[in-house]
Design a protein around this motif. Sequence first.
Motif, PDB file in Angstrom:
ATOM      1  N   SER A 310     -23.872 -13.940  -4.815  1.00 43.04           N
ATOM      2  CA  SER A 310     -22.810 -14.933  -4.795  1.00 43.04           C
ATOM      3  C   SER A 310     -22.289 -15.107  -3.375  1.00 43.04           C
ATOM      4  N   GLU A 311     -21.494 -16.153  -3.181  1.00 45.01           N
ATOM      5  CA  GLU A 311     -20.823 -16.290  -1.894  1.00 45.01           C
ATOM      6  C   GLU A 311     -19.818 -15.153  -1.732  1.00 45.01           C
ATOM      7  N   LYS A 312     -19.650 -14.692  -0.498  1.00 45.77           N
ATOM      8  CA  LYS A 312     -18.738 -13.578  -0.241  1.00 45.77           C
ATOM      9  C   LYS A 312     -17.289 -14.029  -0.399  1.00 45.77           C
ATOM     10  N   ALA A 313     -16.489 -13.178  -1.011  1.00 44.66           N
ATOM     11  CA  ALA A 313     -15.060 -13.441  -1.203  1.00 44.66           C
ATOM     12  C   ALA A 313     -14.260 -12.340  -0.512  1.00 44.66           C
ATOM     13  N   LEU A 314     -13.046 -12.697  -0.086  1.00 40.62           N
ATOM     14  CA  LEU A 314     -12.168 -11.741   0.584  1.00 40.62           C
ATOM     15  C   LEU A 314     -11.012 -11.387  -0.346  1.00 40.62           C
ATOM     16  N   TYR A 315     -10.820 -10.107  -0.560  1.00 37.86           N
ATOM     17  CA  TYR A 315      -9.720  -9.591  -1.367  1.00 37.86           C
ATOM     18  C   TYR A 315      -8.872  -8.653  -0.494  1.00 37.86           C
ATOM     19  N   MET A 316      -7.597  -8.515  -0.853  1.00 36.51           N
ATOM     20  CA  MET A 316      -6.686  -7.651  -0.102  1.00 36.51           C
ATOM     21  C   MET A 316      -6.082  -6.608  -1.035  1.00 36.51           C
ATOM     22  N   THR A 317      -6.044  -5.359  -0.564  1.00 37.96           N
ATOM     23  CA  THR A 317      -5.284  -4.345  -1.291  1.00 37.96           C
ATOM     24  C   THR A 317      -3.809  -4.506  -0.961  1.00 37.96           C
ATOM     25  N   VAL A 318      -2.967  -3.934  -1.821  1.00 37.06           N
ATOM     26  CA  VAL A 318      -1.518  -4.056  -1.661  1.00 37.06           C
ATOM     27  C   VAL A 318      -1.079  -3.279  -0.416  1.00 37.06           C
ATOM     28  N   PRO A 319      -0.078  -3.781   0.308  1.00 39.76           N
ATOM     29  CA  PRO A 319       0.362  -3.074   1.525  1.00 39.76           C
ATOM     30  C   PRO A 319       1.023  -1.729   1.207  1.00 39.76           C
ATOM     31  N   SER A 320       1.148  -0.923   2.252  1.00 42.93           N
ATOM     32  CA  SER A 320       1.937   0.295   2.167  1.00 42.93           C
ATOM     33  C   SER A 320       3.417  -0.089   2.171  1.00 42.93           C
ATOM     34  N   PRO A 321       4.285   0.777   1.640  1.00 45.68           N
ATOM     35  CA  PRO A 321       5.725   0.444   1.644  1.00 45.68           C
ATOM     36  C   PRO A 321       6.253   0.345   3.073  1.00 45.68           C
ATOM     37  N   PRO A 322       7.119  -0.613   3.337  1.00 44.81           N
ATOM     38  CA  PRO A 322       7.748  -0.681   4.668  1.00 44.81           C
ATOM     39  C   PRO A 322       8.618   0.547   4.926  1.00 44.81           C
ATOM     40  N   VAL A 323       8.984   0.733   6.187  1.00 41.63           N
ATOM     41  CA  VAL A 323       9.855   1.842   6.588  1.00 41.63           C
ATOM     42  C   VAL A 323      11.139   1.244   7.159  1.00 41.63           C
ATOM     43  N   ILE A 324      12.253   1.440   6.449  1.00 44.27           N
ATOM     44  CA  ILE A 324      13.530   0.898   6.912  1.00 44.27           C
ATOM     45  C   ILE A 324      14.002   1.677   8.131  1.00 44.27           C
ATOM     46  N   TRP A 340      13.384  -3.265   9.352  1.00 42.61           N
ATOM     47  CA  TRP A 340      12.369  -2.316   8.916  1.00 42.61           C
ATOM     48  C   TRP A 340      11.086  -2.514   9.712  1.00 42.61           C
ATOM     49  N   GLU A 341      10.205  -1.546   9.597  1.00 45.14           N
ATOM     50  CA  GLU A 341       8.862  -1.637  10.157  1.00 45.14           C
ATOM     51  C   GLU A 341       7.888  -1.942   9.036  1.00 45.14           C
ATOM     52  N   SER A 342       6.855  -2.697   9.355  1.00 46.19           N
ATOM     53  CA  SER A 342       5.893  -3.084   8.321  1.00 46.19           C
ATOM     54  C   SER A 342       5.194  -1.871   7.720  1.00 46.19           C
ATOM     55  N   GLY A 343       4.812  -0.914   8.572  1.00 44.44           N
ATOM     56  CA  GLY A 343       4.064   0.238   8.075  1.00 44.44           C
ATOM     57  C   GLY A 343       2.615  -0.068   7.785  1.00 44.44           C
ATOM     58  N   ASN A 344       2.139  -1.258   8.200  1.00 48.54           N
ATOM     59  CA  ASN A 344       0.759  -1.665   7.937  1.00 48.54           C
ATOM     60  C   ASN A 344       0.133  -2.191   9.217  1.00 48.54           C
ATOM     61  N   THR A 345      -1.151  -1.895   9.396  1.00 42.35           N
ATOM     62  CA  THR A 345      -1.852  -2.398  10.573  1.00 42.35           C
ATOM     63  C   THR A 345      -2.156  -3.877  10.441  1.00 42.35           C
ATOM     64  N   ASN A 346      -2.526  -4.328   9.259  1.00 46.13           N
ATOM     65  CA  ASN A 346      -2.783  -5.754   9.030  1.00 46.13           C
ATOM     66  C   ASN A 346      -1.479  -6.457   8.688  1.00 46.13           C
ATOM     67  N   PRO A 347      -1.322  -7.712   9.088  1.00 43.64           N
ATOM     68  CA  PRO A 347      -0.091  -8.438   8.747  1.00 43.64           C
ATOM     69  C   PRO A 347       0.019  -8.670   7.250  1.00 43.64           C
ATOM     70  N   VAL A 348       1.259  -8.760   6.769  1.00 42.07           N
ATOM     71  CA  VAL A 348       1.511  -9.047   5.358  1.00 42.07           C
ATOM     72  C   VAL A 348       2.026 -10.475   5.249  1.00 42.07           C
ATOM     73  N   ASP A 349       2.013 -11.008   4.020  1.00 46.00           N
ATOM     74  CA  ASP A 349       2.443 -12.392   3.812  1.00 46.00           C
ATOM     75  C   ASP A 349       3.955 -12.542   3.917  1.00 46.00           C
ATOM     76  N   SER A 350       4.696 -11.629   3.310  1.00 46.33           N
ATOM     77  CA  SER A 350       6.153 -11.713   3.316  1.00 46.33           C
ATOM     78  C   SER A 350       6.719 -10.380   2.839  1.00 46.33           C
ATOM     79  N   TYR A 351       8.040 -10.340   2.763  1.00 47.22           N
ATOM     80  CA  TYR A 351       8.731  -9.140   2.291  1.00 47.22           C
ATOM     81  C   TYR A 351       9.734  -9.531   1.212  1.00 47.22           C
ATOM     82  N   THR A 352      10.033  -8.578   0.355  1.00 48.89           N
ATOM     83  CA  THR A 352      11.046  -8.764  -0.682  1.00 48.89           C
ATOM     84  C   THR A 352      12.094  -7.670  -0.530  1.00 48.89           C
TER      85      THR A 352
END
Length: 599
Positions: A310-324, A340-352
């Motif tokens: 099949s054509e290759k697809a890109l999936y993302m695992t859930v980020p690590s918890p941020p660090v306040i 807070w700090e993201s706590g992730n090397t890859n950028p995330v879409d948003s925060y809640t």
Amino acid sequence: MDLYEIRGGRLGVIAEEAEHQELSIESTAMETYSAGSSPSPTGAEDGSDEDDVFKEGETEGEIISIRDQLQEKVAEMESFAGHLEEIFLTVEENFGRQEQHLEHHNDVLQTLSQRHDESAAGLQEEKKSKLEALYSQLLACGRALDASKELIETAQEIYRSQDKRLFLKTVMPTIKRIEEFAKDEVDFTLSTRLEFNTPLADLSDVKTMMDSINVVPAPSAPVINPQMPNSATQTSLHVCWSLFSDDTVEYYELYYRPVLEDTPADSTFTPLVSKATVKETHCTVADLLPNAQYELWVTATNTTGISPASEKALYMTVPSPPVIKQRECSSCPEAALIRWESGNTNPVDSYTVELREMGADGTESSITESIVAVPTCQCLIQLQPGRRYLISVRAVNVGGPSDRSEVITVSTTGTFFYLLEDTAHPCLSISEDGFTIFYGDEELPISAMALDENTFTRCVAILGDLIPVRGRHYWEVEVDDGTEFRIGVAYEDTERNSYLGANSTSWCMRHILSPSRHKYEFLHNGWSPDLRITVNPVRIGVALDYERGTLSFFNVNLEQHLHTFHCHFRNYVHPCFSLDNPGALTLHNGIEAPEYAFI
């Protein structure tokens, strides 16, 4: 109409609508700016445009959010159109295959009909020959019976004859005839077999044709579905795919590997490819990295062979918890600023940001309020005065939200802030709790005085990280009689190589020790009114009122007003603290302002 025309036309309309709606939103936002009626994030009513808290950022954020939503809808429509195109092509392919199979079936039926006609004609010929043989044998039997009957009748007539001379004359020829008849043996066996010959028909060509029809083709390439929201955890992904055909599949093989964005283009290193074998059209892969992007593809296999990938697809695992970053959080009775700090090397879409109120008895509310789609690593939250809140943060990407960060407690009893350590003069030391500064006796060598553009270089001072909310703020400072100090407020860009109160960007109360008395000055732009304070304050209250444009100082122990600056602060100010000789100074904040502070 061609599918590509439908797809292109529909998506073009969507793009035009998105662009039109975005332009409408921008024009509305510009009208709002001109009217000066945008509400601040804290909900406070401001008197002018420059007094609105984060007004421009909020409106721009709304525009960006709506634009992103429209772009997501366009992307979803493009993906849906792509799936329709794949289904359309698959239906055409299956129809052509079924039509070809039908033609093969017709050829088989025609061949079988021809073989049936040939077998029927052969049986008809064999039947005719058998009947003719039996009929000839039947005629021969009839003639033999007639001859026997005639001889019997002749013998009976001779036997009944009374004339002996006639008897002797006729008996001998008759006996001779009987003897000759007896010599002819009558064949009582059938001249033909009753069974019909059923020759085996040569159906090898039919068998070949049937084999070509009944062969199971290798499957067509599966189609991996786009990643669905909440379909991942920090270490796992749930992947689904489809097979838009009637192919027979025994099992699927899912391949996946991490996408390493920091790998050089000329690098020969390739991530290890992992594989999972399943019989369903979905699979959960585990033991993955958090907030990591994975490339996935799948193949289908049956007895005939393996499908194309099949054509290759890109999936993302859930980020690590941020660090306040608790020492960078601040609050006031109306709001709280959480960083807070993201706590992730890859950028995330948003925060809640999630908050729950605490009761007076320490019990937690069962209601959790959420602020979603926060684009950056900070959020200004409107709160109710005199309450306590539990606040946590989640990072969100396409796979879903992360676990909660560690929870911090925020009180809105009074203004609370920490000191900005990156502004501290090198001679200052800060206590572990972050609220006491020390100026030691020893002199630091120049090599140990690491200075940067944000550090005070002339005045031994430090700034406080006051929440950027235009309202009322109150804090207290505790000093001793033998310490020379300066306390007050300053703009963030106040000159670092100048003394507090000696310029137009700072306002402060100064304590000077002289041989005869304690002298106090209230400095702004190098000028101070001539005031005399008879009782030395050891705990000084500082009251900042943006709305009234005042900065007041009080002797807390005596509830005595010392002095008030009147100024319309054009920007947000920061608390400032300076020690002019060795000593210590302690900050007390997060306390409720006394009634006399804002009379």
